[in-house]
Design a protein around this motif. Structure first.
Motif, PDB file in Angstrom:
ATOM      1  N   ARG A   1      50.479  61.220 -17.186  1.00  0.00           N
ATOM      2  CA  ARG A   1      50.846  62.512 -16.608  1.00  0.00           C
ATOM      3  C   ARG A   1      49.685  63.459 -16.878  1.00  0.00           C
ATOM      4  O   ARG A   1      49.194  63.557 -18.001  1.00  0.00           O
TER       5      ARG A   1
ATOM      6  N   ALA B   1      55.342  70.439 -24.275  1.00  0.00           N
ATOM      7  CA  ALA B   1      56.443  70.383 -23.305  1.00  0.00           C
ATOM      8  C   ALA B   1      56.407  69.059 -22.535  1.00  0.00           C
ATOM      9  O   ALA B   1      57.452  68.432 -22.313  1.00  0.00           O
ATOM     10  N   ALA B   2      55.215  68.621 -22.141  1.00  0.00           N
ATOM     11  CA  ALA B   2      55.096  67.358 -21.401  1.00  0.00           C
ATOM     12  C   ALA B   2      55.544  66.184 -22.266  1.00  0.00           C
ATOM     13  O   ALA B   2      56.237  65.282 -21.798  1.00  0.00           O
TER      14      ALA B   2
ATOM     15  N   ARG C   1      57.676  66.290 -24.732  1.00  0.00           N
ATOM     16  CA  ARG C   1      59.143  66.378 -24.824  1.00  0.00           C
ATOM     17  C   ARG C   1      59.807  65.837 -23.565  1.00  0.00           C
ATOM     18  O   ARG C   1      60.731  65.035 -23.620  1.00  0.00           O
ATOM     19  N   GLU C   2      59.312  66.288 -22.415  1.00  0.00           N
ATOM     20  CA  GLU C   2      59.941  65.886 -21.151  1.00  0.00           C
ATOM     21  C   GLU C   2      59.854  64.382 -20.913  1.00  0.00           C
ATOM     22  O   GLU C   2      60.774  63.788 -20.356  1.00  0.00           O
ATOM     23  N   GLU C   3      58.738  63.787 -21.299  1.00  0.00           N
ATOM     24  CA  GLU C   3      58.581  62.345 -21.071  1.00  0.00           C
ATOM     25  C   GLU C   3      59.271  61.531 -22.159  1.00  0.00           C
ATOM     26  O   GLU C   3      59.427  60.324 -22.013  1.00  0.00           O
ATOM     27  N   GLY C   4      59.624  62.197 -23.264  1.00  0.00           N
ATOM     28  CA  GLY C   4      60.329  61.496 -24.342  1.00  0.00           C
ATOM     29  C   GLY C   4      59.491  60.424 -25.021  1.00  0.00           C
ATOM     30  O   GLY C   4      60.009  59.391 -25.432  1.00  0.00           O
TER      31      GLY C   4
ATOM     32  N   ARG D   1      51.926  73.625 -23.399  1.00  0.00           N
ATOM     33  CA  ARG D   1      52.125  72.793 -22.200  1.00  0.00           C
ATOM     34  C   ARG D   1      52.095  71.315 -22.545  1.00  0.00           C
ATOM     35  O   ARG D   1      52.831  70.511 -21.969  1.00  0.00           O
TER      36      ARG D   1
END
Ligand SMILES: [Zn+2]
Ligand SMILES: [Zn+2]
Length: 215
Positions: A6, A42-43, A45-48, A39
């Motif tokens: 990502r 956050a990425a 976290r979002e992708e786990g 940022r």
């Protein structure tokens, strides 16, 4: 099961920081954390995923400025760049001042990288190519299985890295691109340090600095 990625644009220079991870294990690396750590967090976290290391292509501030802080916060080892970029790491505070970035901490990588070595992310392996020219210690990470390269500021869609910095060299950069990157194959896609992705085949055909037509 393979390598996922990502792209996270960071800093006023919109540097392409990349989060790459092994799908099988969920283990990840942050490549070139130039800044804007919120940022990046956050990425993640979002992708786990679980970040296990930081990889650096080179030590310009927009690529390496957030390294020390992120490494300390998450207890991460730092791998790369090649030791020829040490003077850029030592000069991070001056780079910050010049470009109006927050003053970063200087750091020492846990591992300097050499041409031909490998780095791992979970169960995935990336090859290291030393590609000097933009900076003398610039490295590229290549995941052969998925045909993906992270090339930093060596090559861009339609352009190449600047060579007007100390220890930059235009001919060396052209050689790095033509003799190290292009032989990896036309179908290889690459994430550049700035701007959109492309393939080596597209750059061989159309990039005015390194296309095949340009002798
Ligand atoms: Zn750079
Ligand atoms: Zn850059």
């Amino acid at each position: 099961m393979s390598l996922k990625y990502r792209i996270i644009p960071v800093t006023p220079f919109q540097q392409n920081c990349s989060l790459i991870w092994c799908e099988e294990t969920g283990k990840a690396a942050v490549v070139d954390p130039g800044g804007d750590l919120d940022r990046i967090r956050a990425a993640v976290r979002e992708e786990g995923v679980t970040v296990e290391k930081i990889l650096l292509t080179h030590a310009h501030i927009d690529h390496a400025g957030g390294t020390a802080e992120l490494a300390k916060e998450l207890g991460l080892p730092i791998e790369g760049p090649h030791k020829e970029d040490n003077f850029w790491i030592q000069g991070l505070p001056q780079q910050a001042q010049m470009f109006g970035f927050p003053a970063p901490e200087v750091f020492t990588p846990d591992r300097w990288l050499e041409d031909g070595e490998e780095v791992s992310v979970g169960n995935q392996t990336l090859e290291v190519l030393h590609c000097p020219g933009h900076t003398p210690g610039h490295v590229v990470f290549f995941h052969r299985e998925s045909g993906l390269a992270l090339v930093g500021d060596v090559l861009f869609q339609g352009s190449i890295g600047r060579t007007d910095f100390p220890k930059g060299d235009h001919n060396t950069l052209i050689r790095s691109i033509r003799e190290k990157l292009f032989p990896l194959g036309d179908q290889v896609s690459f994430i550049p340090g700035h701007g959109p992705m492309s393939t080596f085949g597209q750059e061989r055909a159309t990039n005015p600095f390194v296309s095949d037509r340009r002798g």
